[in-house]
Scaffold this active site. Structure first.
Site, PDB file in Angstrom:
ATOM      1  N   ASP A  21       0.971  -1.178  -0.080  1.00 56.40           N
ATOM      2  CA  ASP A  21      -0.001   0.123   0.102  1.00 56.40           C
ATOM      3  C   ASP A  21       0.879   1.097  -0.061  1.00 56.40           C
ATOM      4  O   ASP A  21       1.593   1.681   0.832  1.00 56.40           O
ATOM      5  CB  ASP A  21      -0.756  -0.157   1.206  1.00 56.40           C
ATOM      6  CG  ASP A  21      -1.868   1.098   1.650  1.00 56.40           C
ATOM      7  OD1 ASP A  21      -1.715   2.187   0.774  1.00 56.40           O
ATOM      8  OD2 ASP A  21      -2.570   1.133   2.244  1.00 56.40           O
ATOM      9  N   ASP A  45      -5.872   7.426  -5.731  1.00 53.84           N
ATOM     10  CA  ASP A  45      -5.959   8.834  -5.432  1.00 53.84           C
ATOM     11  C   ASP A  45      -6.697   8.968  -4.199  1.00 53.84           C
ATOM     12  O   ASP A  45      -6.506   9.727  -2.968  1.00 53.84           O
ATOM     13  CB  ASP A  45      -6.383   9.228  -6.486  1.00 53.84           C
ATOM     14  CG  ASP A  45      -6.574  11.089  -6.477  1.00 53.84           C
ATOM     15  OD1 ASP A  45      -6.143  11.573  -5.729  1.00 53.84           O
ATOM     16  OD2 ASP A  45      -7.368  11.274  -7.471  1.00 53.84           O
ATOM     17  N   GLY A 134      -5.530   1.033 -13.300  1.00 59.95           N
ATOM     18  CA  GLY A 134      -6.795   0.884 -12.752  1.00 59.95           C
ATOM     19  C   GLY A 134      -8.076   1.211 -13.537  1.00 59.95           C
ATOM     20  O   GLY A 134      -8.152   0.857 -14.641  1.00 59.95           O
TER      21      GLY A 134
HETATM   22  P1  ADP Z   1      -5.589   5.278 -12.667  1.00 58.07           P
HETATM   23  O1  ADP Z   1      -6.916   6.140 -12.843  1.00 58.07           O
HETATM   24  O2  ADP Z   1      -4.372   5.976 -12.967  1.00 58.07           O
HETATM   25  O3  ADP Z   1      -5.830   4.050 -13.411  1.00 58.07           O
HETATM   26  P2  ADP Z   1      -6.266   3.868 -10.080  1.00 58.07           P
HETATM   27  O4  ADP Z   1      -5.928   4.319  -8.869  1.00 58.07           O
HETATM   28  O5  ADP Z   1      -7.439   3.567 -10.584  1.00 58.07           O
HETATM   29  O6  ADP Z   1      -5.407   4.897 -10.997  1.00 58.07           O
HETATM   30  O7  ADP Z   1      -5.253   2.609 -10.292  1.00 58.07           O
HETATM   31  C1  ADP Z   1      -3.939   2.747 -10.406  1.00 58.07           C
HETATM   32  C2  ADP Z   1      -3.309   1.406  -9.807  1.00 58.07           C
HETATM   33  O8  ADP Z   1      -2.968   1.779  -8.307  1.00 58.07           O
HETATM   34  C3  ADP Z   1      -4.135   0.085  -9.617  1.00 58.07           C
HETATM   35  O9  ADP Z   1      -3.116  -0.890  -9.991  1.00 58.07           O
HETATM   36  C4  ADP Z   1      -4.620   0.074  -8.310  1.00 58.07           C
HETATM   37  O10 ADP Z   1      -4.838  -1.332  -7.913  1.00 58.07           O
HETATM   38  C5  ADP Z   1      -3.638   0.479  -7.311  1.00 58.07           C
HETATM   39  N1  ADP Z   1      -3.742   0.757  -6.072  1.00 58.07           N
HETATM   40  C6  ADP Z   1      -5.109   1.313  -5.458  1.00 58.07           C
HETATM   41  N2  ADP Z   1      -4.799   1.473  -4.249  1.00 58.07           N
HETATM   42  C7  ADP Z   1      -3.656   1.725  -4.197  1.00 58.07           C
HETATM   43  C8  ADP Z   1      -2.798   1.929  -3.000  1.00 58.07           C
HETATM   44  N3  ADP Z   1      -3.046   2.235  -1.403  1.00 58.07           N
HETATM   45  N4  ADP Z   1      -1.434   1.643  -3.027  1.00 58.07           N
HETATM   46  C9  ADP Z   1      -0.949   1.295  -4.136  1.00 58.07           C
HETATM   47  N5  ADP Z   1      -1.516   1.078  -5.173  1.00 58.07           N
HETATM   48  C10 ADP Z   1      -2.793   1.262  -5.210  1.00 58.07           C
END
Ligand code: ADP
Length: 191
Positions: A21, A45, A134
């Site tokens: 995370d 985000d 994501g």
């Molecule tokens: P985007 O809109 O750029 O695709 P997302 O947040 O939907 O961004 O996803 C980007 C990546 O971040 C995905 O692989 C998701 O699983 C991951 N992600 C979500 N939460 C966390 C976290 N707390 N730490 C690291 N990665 C995360």
């Protein structure tokens, strides 16, 4: 069988991948996969704003009122609020529209601009999530090649303050894909 490497050294810096995370990382900066409004959202985000508190959002608001929305491929820096990381670098990756709309260039730019902002602020370490894979729908293996390739060439090009770049991959499938791409890259980098 030998375990695949989770770490490579490039030009006196190290590039590391872990599963975890990003809000819990202790690097000087963590990168947020933001959207152009910089007003928070879902995924990583939302997690960063929840963990970091309202000062990050307030600084984002000030940046947008000064310079407008943040285009894909660009990056800005705020403080880290309540996070362990002292700074958050907000970047915007491309939405995947099939791959012929400049997505690889914009994704590379998002990583490069984030590294540039970190180096300009004299930071020693930075963590990235998997930008755009994501909600934005970028295929993970292709994104991993752009992500790791861009960071590796940035570190190779010139020495900067940055001595550690960590990719923090949230889920095991994403982690495994980055791991196999790191293996391809490790063969090709100058130590
Ligand atoms: P985007 O809109 O750029 O695709 P997302 O947040 O939907 O961004 O996803 C980007 C990546 O971040 C995905 O692989 C998701 O699983 C991951 N992600 C979500 N939460 C966390 C976290 N707390 N730490 C690291 N990665 C995360």
């Amino acid at each position: 069988m030998e375990q695949p490497a989770t770490e490579v050294n490039i030009n006196q810096a190290k590039l590391v991948i872990i599963q975890g995370d990003i809000t819990r990382q202790a690097t000087e900066a963590i990168v947020n996969a933001a959207n152009s409004s910089l007003m928070g959202g879902g995924g990583v985000d939302g997690a960063i704003h929840r963990a970091g508190g309202s000062t990050i959002l307030e600084e984002c608001r000030q940046i947008v009122s000064r310079q407008g929305r943040l285009p894909a491929g660009k990056a800005v820096i705020t403080s880290g609020g309540n996070l362990t990381a002292r700074f958050v670098i907000h970047t915007v990756g491309p939405v995947w529209r099939g791959g012929n709309q400049g997505e690889p260039e914009l994704l590379a730019s998002a990583y490069r601009e984030s590294l540039r902002v970190a180096a300009a602020n004299n930071l020693g370490s930075i963590s990235f999530p998997s930008v755009s894979t994501g909600v934005y729908g970028y295929p993970v293996a292709a994104a991993a090649r752009v992500a790791l390739g861009t960071v590796a060439s940035f570190l190779q090009e010139r020495p900067t303050s940055i001595k550690e770049v960590v990719f923090v991959l949230f889920d095991p499938v994403t982690f495994e894909k980055y791991l196999s791409v790191l293996g391809e890259i490790a063969g090709g980098v100058r130590k």
